[in-house]
Design a protein around this motif. Structure first.
Motif, PDB file in Angstrom:
ATOM      1  N   TYR A 440     -38.297 -61.152   8.047  1.00  0.00           N
ATOM      2  CA  TYR A 440     -39.216 -61.337   9.171  1.00  0.00           C
ATOM      3  C   TYR A 440     -40.281 -62.384   8.852  1.00  0.00           C
ATOM      4  O   TYR A 440     -40.714 -63.118   9.739  1.00  0.00           O
ATOM      5  CB  TYR A 440     -39.867 -59.998   9.549  1.00  0.00           C
ATOM      6  CG  TYR A 440     -39.095 -59.235  10.596  1.00  0.00           C
ATOM      7  CD1 TYR A 440     -39.302 -59.476  11.953  1.00  0.00           C
ATOM      8  CD2 TYR A 440     -38.146 -58.281  10.237  1.00  0.00           C
ATOM      9  CE1 TYR A 440     -38.602 -58.793  12.919  1.00  0.00           C
ATOM     10  CE2 TYR A 440     -37.426 -57.589  11.203  1.00  0.00           C
ATOM     11  CZ  TYR A 440     -37.664 -57.844  12.540  1.00  0.00           C
ATOM     12  OH  TYR A 440     -36.951 -57.169  13.502  1.00  0.00           O
ATOM     13  N   ILE A 443     -38.468 -65.777   9.365  1.00  0.00           N
ATOM     14  CA  ILE A 443     -38.169 -66.021  10.780  1.00  0.00           C
ATOM     15  C   ILE A 443     -39.457 -66.273  11.559  1.00  0.00           C
ATOM     16  O   ILE A 443     -39.524 -67.173  12.416  1.00  0.00           O
ATOM     17  CB  ILE A 443     -37.402 -64.839  11.381  1.00  0.00           C
ATOM     18  CG1 ILE A 443     -36.026 -64.689  10.722  1.00  0.00           C
ATOM     19  CG2 ILE A 443     -37.263 -64.990  12.893  1.00  0.00           C
ATOM     20  CD1 ILE A 443     -35.064 -65.807  11.046  1.00  0.00           C
ATOM     21  N   ARG A 444     -40.493 -65.518  11.258  1.00  0.00           N
ATOM     22  CA  ARG A 444     -41.759 -65.690  11.981  1.00  0.00           C
ATOM     23  C   ARG A 444     -42.379 -67.059  11.680  1.00  0.00           C
ATOM     24  O   ARG A 444     -42.987 -67.676  12.573  1.00  0.00           O
ATOM     25  CB  ARG A 444     -42.721 -64.566  11.610  1.00  0.00           C
ATOM     26  CG  ARG A 444     -44.089 -64.676  12.265  1.00  0.00           C
ATOM     27  CD  ARG A 444     -44.808 -63.352  12.208  1.00  0.00           C
ATOM     28  NE  ARG A 444     -46.224 -63.477  12.543  1.00  0.00           N
ATOM     29  CZ  ARG A 444     -47.016 -62.457  12.848  1.00  0.00           C
ATOM     30  NH1 ARG A 444     -46.541 -61.224  12.853  1.00  0.00           N
ATOM     31  NH2 ARG A 444     -48.292 -62.646  13.131  1.00  0.00           N
ATOM     32  N   TYR A 447     -40.419 -69.465  13.791  1.00  0.00           N
ATOM     33  CA  TYR A 447     -40.771 -69.214  15.195  1.00  0.00           C
ATOM     34  C   TYR A 447     -42.121 -69.846  15.535  1.00  0.00           C
ATOM     35  O   TYR A 447     -42.274 -70.536  16.550  1.00  0.00           O
ATOM     36  CB  TYR A 447     -40.803 -67.702  15.420  1.00  0.00           C
ATOM     37  CG  TYR A 447     -41.267 -67.255  16.792  1.00  0.00           C
ATOM     38  CD1 TYR A 447     -40.350 -67.009  17.805  1.00  0.00           C
ATOM     39  CD2 TYR A 447     -42.613 -67.047  17.061  1.00  0.00           C
ATOM     40  CE1 TYR A 447     -40.766 -66.587  19.063  1.00  0.00           C
ATOM     41  CE2 TYR A 447     -43.039 -66.626  18.309  1.00  0.00           C
ATOM     42  CZ  TYR A 447     -42.105 -66.390  19.304  1.00  0.00           C
ATOM     43  OH  TYR A 447     -42.535 -65.976  20.538  1.00  0.00           O
ATOM     44  N   PHE A 484     -33.765 -69.794   5.181  1.00  0.00           N
ATOM     45  CA  PHE A 484     -32.874 -68.689   5.551  1.00  0.00           C
ATOM     46  C   PHE A 484     -31.762 -68.516   4.521  1.00  0.00           C
ATOM     47  O   PHE A 484     -31.394 -67.383   4.179  1.00  0.00           O
ATOM     48  CB  PHE A 484     -32.269 -68.934   6.937  1.00  0.00           C
ATOM     49  CG  PHE A 484     -33.290 -69.120   8.025  1.00  0.00           C
ATOM     50  CD1 PHE A 484     -34.556 -68.548   7.927  1.00  0.00           C
ATOM     51  CD2 PHE A 484     -33.001 -69.873   9.152  1.00  0.00           C
ATOM     52  CE1 PHE A 484     -35.505 -68.717   8.924  1.00  0.00           C
ATOM     53  CE2 PHE A 484     -33.929 -70.039  10.156  1.00  0.00           C
ATOM     54  CZ  PHE A 484     -35.187 -69.468  10.041  1.00  0.00           C
ATOM     55  N   TYR A 534     -30.441 -59.688  10.840  1.00  0.00           N
ATOM     56  CA  TYR A 534     -30.380 -61.114  10.512  1.00  0.00           C
ATOM     57  C   TYR A 534     -29.755 -61.904  11.661  1.00  0.00           C
ATOM     58  O   TYR A 534     -30.308 -62.916  12.112  1.00  0.00           O
ATOM     59  CB  TYR A 534     -29.578 -61.287   9.225  1.00  0.00           C
ATOM     60  CG  TYR A 534     -29.190 -62.703   8.906  1.00  0.00           C
ATOM     61  CD1 TYR A 534     -30.148 -63.673   8.616  1.00  0.00           C
ATOM     62  CD2 TYR A 534     -27.843 -63.085   8.907  1.00  0.00           C
ATOM     63  CE1 TYR A 534     -29.776 -64.979   8.319  1.00  0.00           C
ATOM     64  CE2 TYR A 534     -27.470 -64.387   8.607  1.00  0.00           C
ATOM     65  CZ  TYR A 534     -28.447 -65.322   8.324  1.00  0.00           C
ATOM     66  OH  TYR A 534     -28.070 -66.626   8.034  1.00  0.00           O
ATOM     67  N   LEU A 537     -32.078 -61.895  14.914  1.00  0.00           N
ATOM     68  CA  LEU A 537     -33.262 -62.764  14.834  1.00  0.00           C
ATOM     69  C   LEU A 537     -32.880 -64.239  14.935  1.00  0.00           C
ATOM     70  O   LEU A 537     -33.608 -65.037  15.551  1.00  0.00           O
ATOM     71  CB  LEU A 537     -34.013 -62.492  13.531  1.00  0.00           C
ATOM     72  CG  LEU A 537     -34.696 -61.119  13.429  1.00  0.00           C
ATOM     73  CD1 LEU A 537     -35.368 -60.966  12.072  1.00  0.00           C
ATOM     74  CD2 LEU A 537     -35.700 -60.921  14.539  1.00  0.00           C
ATOM     75  N   ILE A 538     -31.746 -64.615  14.354  1.00  0.00           N
ATOM     76  CA  ILE A 538     -31.297 -66.011  14.454  1.00  0.00           C
ATOM     77  C   ILE A 538     -30.931 -66.342  15.901  1.00  0.00           C
ATOM     78  O   ILE A 538     -31.237 -67.436  16.398  1.00  0.00           O
ATOM     79  CB  ILE A 538     -30.104 -66.261  13.514  1.00  0.00           C
ATOM     80  CG1 ILE A 538     -30.553 -66.122  12.047  1.00  0.00           C
ATOM     81  CG2 ILE A 538     -29.526 -67.640  13.749  1.00  0.00           C
ATOM     82  CD1 ILE A 538     -31.543 -67.153  11.596  1.00  0.00           C
ATOM     83  N   LEU A 541     -34.077 -66.897  17.804  1.00  0.00           N
ATOM     84  CA  LEU A 541     -34.773 -68.105  17.367  1.00  0.00           C
ATOM     85  C   LEU A 541     -34.096 -69.369  17.893  1.00  0.00           C
ATOM     86  O   LEU A 541     -34.769 -70.328  18.288  1.00  0.00           O
ATOM     87  CB  LEU A 541     -34.826 -68.132  15.835  1.00  0.00           C
ATOM     88  CG  LEU A 541     -35.599 -69.277  15.189  1.00  0.00           C
ATOM     89  CD1 LEU A 541     -37.092 -69.199  15.529  1.00  0.00           C
ATOM     90  CD2 LEU A 541     -35.416 -69.251  13.673  1.00  0.00           C
TER      91      LEU A 541
END
Length: 741
Positions: A440, A443-444, A447, A484, A534, A537-538, A541
């Motif tokens: 997270y 990813i954040r 983002y 990633f 995983y 979230l991808i 995004l």
């Protein structure tokens, strides 16, 4: 006859010379506005007499090249002077003595969150991608705003695209799912006891909660046992199992006939009721759901816990924070996303009140240190999940320094209060939480970078209107690919979901899973949830790179990112379908249903933009698998059954448009220019009007049908007592929604 006049004199013969006009300096601004004579003094007499600011008082503008050079030299000198002062202050601050008493131990590693200047909210860059969409959910009287990263924003763009290509107005009146509100969920249940401890607690105020359906001691024990094998290991380990069980035993009084109030126990019971009942077929769910949908099971325990939490607002504790986090999970499972967002915000503020944003002091016990860190990062995870899902600003602002990440060592597992066995290579049951948190964080960061970079768009323009902006956005996302990949390489072998045919875990190679037969169920669930998280979230995004108005050409960075988005959605669908078919790991796991709904709608949009890409055939197959996933979930809760029917209907329409867009250019042009479909040649045994009969298509309402399937009133026991002029008719909300498209 010519008459000659008198001869002109010498003075008259000379031409008259025009007198030169006296040049007057430019009047000041105030005199020019009032149209009065200015004496050009500094300041002028008129402005001085009226106590006005005179424009003559300032420095003269640089109107010549010489003056411009002088102005530039003066500015350079001023900059050098300010830089010297700034450097002097910095040196002075560096030489200041360091405080001897620090909250952080020198030996403790402080975690640095990757952020940048783009992480600040409130700037004009906040809406650099798109301004989101406003809609009125079926259970709300007011509009709600959902940002560009939300599925609602994507569905709005897809709805506009379909409306343009189908040239027909559609409604979703017949597609509204059978929700809890249709079954009059607000009716008072018949069970309950007037001697309830909460009623006695509230007797001093004269306010009594509605009599509800509560569990017996034996039933409570049954549901609580599920918590430790499910949410405790696969969500966030924010409870100490040993301490909780000791606390629960201390609540019973009067020979075990009555339990003292506890908000923490009530919310844990509500979560387990929602989960366990959702694993059962609708015919076997029993009386505890009161004939209603399984996703609102346990609502009486939830609201009793909320009543108790109101008494802790001024003086919150660690238990208060734990309740807010678990309430957010319960509300998310029931698709009450706005309430979930509010609960997460309360958790963030409570965490700050408790000082969890600072690393614990060195004199605190290891057990308390690890718990405080796990609580802080659980709040971070919930805030990230809520913000990215709904497209709203994060309540928890990233700072350069945060508490250290929680540990997953054998020692940390020993003092955690649970007794799960190690899983090998220094990994424990806490390793899942650690690597999920790391995911997270990465990813954040991507983002925030993407949504807060200025793309230099025109007013009222979004990234989907500008192919250049799409390429810039793709480059931003590509810059995080290495991060990633580093995360996938770091995941311990014990947490990797094995694949057949030498397939690679945490990849999109399409290989089937190889489930370990004799691994504990909680460990298998950790592996499945980590990989699904995983991929989900991808997908979220990368989805903004699927543009319906400025479709990126093939082999461009934007098109490649869109392809990766589809690949992850396909892989998520394959994993979910196989796990549901062969195991019971995801039975009743509501988040897996929402992930699948998100992936299915993303694939539908992908097919429309890339009808002849190399992944399009796989995307069609994945949509068929998604329907089987919804059928599986639909046997337990009605919203999933309605999701299956919506996707089936959409699949037919999307395949129709995609096929004719690829095979017949003339038909595609007719779709754009004709107002009816009567003259469009259609292969097969159906025509476009037949597809539209009995089924409506409005993607906004579909989002409401799935994510907002249930009325807010399902969790509000006493709303039936409101006056008639205050109660809400949900049909009006649907009509208001329809106007947005």
């Amino acid at each position: 006859m010519t008459v000659s006049g008198p001869e002109p004199t010498e003075q008259q013969a000379a031409p008259r010379r025009r007198q030169r006009r006296t040049q007057v300096a430019r009047a000041c601004d105030g005199c020019r506005i009032r149209r009065i004579k200015c004496d050009n003094k500094v300041p002028c007499s008129n402005c001085l007499g009226k106590a006005k600011i005179c424009s003559n008082s300032g420095a003269p503008p640089a109107s010549t090249l010489t003056q411009a050079h002088e102005e530039i030299g003066w500015l350079k000198q001023k900059v050098q002077q300010l830089e010297a002062e700034l450097e002097q202050r910095s040196n002075g601050a560096a030489n200041m003595p360091t405080p001897t008493h620090s909250l952080s131990s020198p030996a403790q590693q402080v975690h640095h969150v990757p952020t940048g200047n783009y992480a600040e909210y409130g700037s004009s860059k906040e809406y650099s991608v798109g301004r989101g969409v406003r809609l009125r959910p079926a259970r709300s009287m007011n509009d709600a705003w959902f940002g560009a990263s939300s599925l609602f924003s994507f569905l709005q763009r897809l709805s506009v695209f379909l409306s343009i290509n189908l040239q027909q107005t559609h409604s979703t009146h017949n597609l509204l799912p059978i929700s809890a509100s249709d079954n009059k969920l607000l009716d008072r249940p018949l069970a309950g006891s007037d001697g309830d401890p909460v009623r006695r607690l509230m007797s001093s105020t004269g306010e009594f909660p509605t009599t509800g359906v509560y569990l017996s001691p034996t039933q409570e024990e049954y549901f609580l046992d599920f918590f430790w094998q499910t949410y405790h290991t696969t969500l966030s380990p924010i409870l100490n199992e040993a301490q909780f069980k000791k606390h629960y035993q201390s609540l019973w009084m009067d020979g075990g006939k009555e339990r003292r109030p506890s908000a923490l126990v009530d919310i844990v019971i509500a979560m387990c009721m929602q989960y366990v009942i959702s694993t059962l077929h609708c015919d076997a769910q029993g009386l505890l759901v009161e004939g209603k949908d399984a996703l609102v099971a346990g609502r009486w325990h939830y609201w009793r816990g909320q009543t108790l939490l109101t008494y802790e607002l001024e003086s919150p504790s660690i238990t208060t924070l734990q309740c807010h986090i678990l309430c957010g999970v319960y509300l998310c499972g029931g698709s009450f996303h706005n309430m979930m967002d509010t609960s997460v915000t309360l958790a963030v503020r409570t965490a700050y009140i408790l000082g969890l944003h600072a690393d614990p002091p060195p004199d605190m016990s290891d057990e308390d240190v690890e718990m405080r860190r796990r609580l802080w990062w659980a709040v971070y995870l919930m805030d990230s999940k809520s913000g990215m899902k709904l497209g709203r600003p994060f309540a928890l602002q990233d700072s350069s320094v945060m508490p250290s990440l929680p540990g997953d060592t054998l020692e940390a597992a020993r003092v955690s209060g649970s007794t799960f066995a190690p899983i090998g290579n220094n990994a424990t049951w806490l390793s899942f939480n650690l690597y999920q948190t790391k995911l997270y964080i990465k990813i954040r960061a991507a983002y925030t970078h993407f949504y807060h970079t200025d793309l230099h768009l025109e007013n009222d323009q979004s990234i989907w209107d500008d192919s250049r902006a799409l390429q810039v956005g793709a480059e931003i996302l590509d810059s995080h690919n290495q991060s990633f990949q580093e995360w996938t390489d770091e995941v311990p072998e014990a947490l990797r979901l094995k694949r057949q045919e030498n397939g690679r875990p945490l990849s999109v190679d399409g290989t089937r899973l190889s489930m370990e037969q004799f691994a504990p169920l909680w460990l298998q669930r950790q592996r499945v949830i980590l990989e699904l998280t995983y991929h989900h979230l991808i997908v979220n995004l990368y989805r903004p790179l699927i543009s319906f108005s400025a479709s990126p050409p093939p082999e461009t960075p934007a098109a490649e990112v869109a392809m990766r988005c589809a690949a992850h959605a396909i892989m998520l669908t394959k994993i979910t379908q196989q796990v549901l078919t062969e195991t019971s790991i995801l039975d009743g796991w509501h988040e897996a249903f929402h992930w699948q709904w998100n992936a299915a709608m993303t694939l539908i949009g992908f097919i429309m933009v890339f009808p002849n890409a190399h992944l399009t055939a796989e995307a069609h197959t994945a949509i068929e698998l998604a329907v089987s996933v919804f059928d599986n979930f639909g046997a337990k809760f009605s919203v999933a059954a309605n999701a299956a029917s919506i996707v089936r209907d959409l699949r037919i329409k999307v395949e129709f448009l995609a096929r004719h867009k690829v095979e017949d250019t003339e038909s595609a042009q007719n779709l754009q220019h004709n107002s009816t479909f009567n003259d469009i040649p259609v292969s097969g045994d159906f025509t476009m009007p037949d597809l539209m009969n009995g089924s409506e298509l409005n993607l906004f309402d579909m989002a409401v049908d799935i994510d907002f399937w249930s009325d807010f009133d399902t969790l509000w026991p006493e709303i039936d007592n409101l006056p008639q002029d205050v109660q809400v008719d949900n049909s009006h909300s649907v009509e208001n929604m329809r106007g947005l498209c």
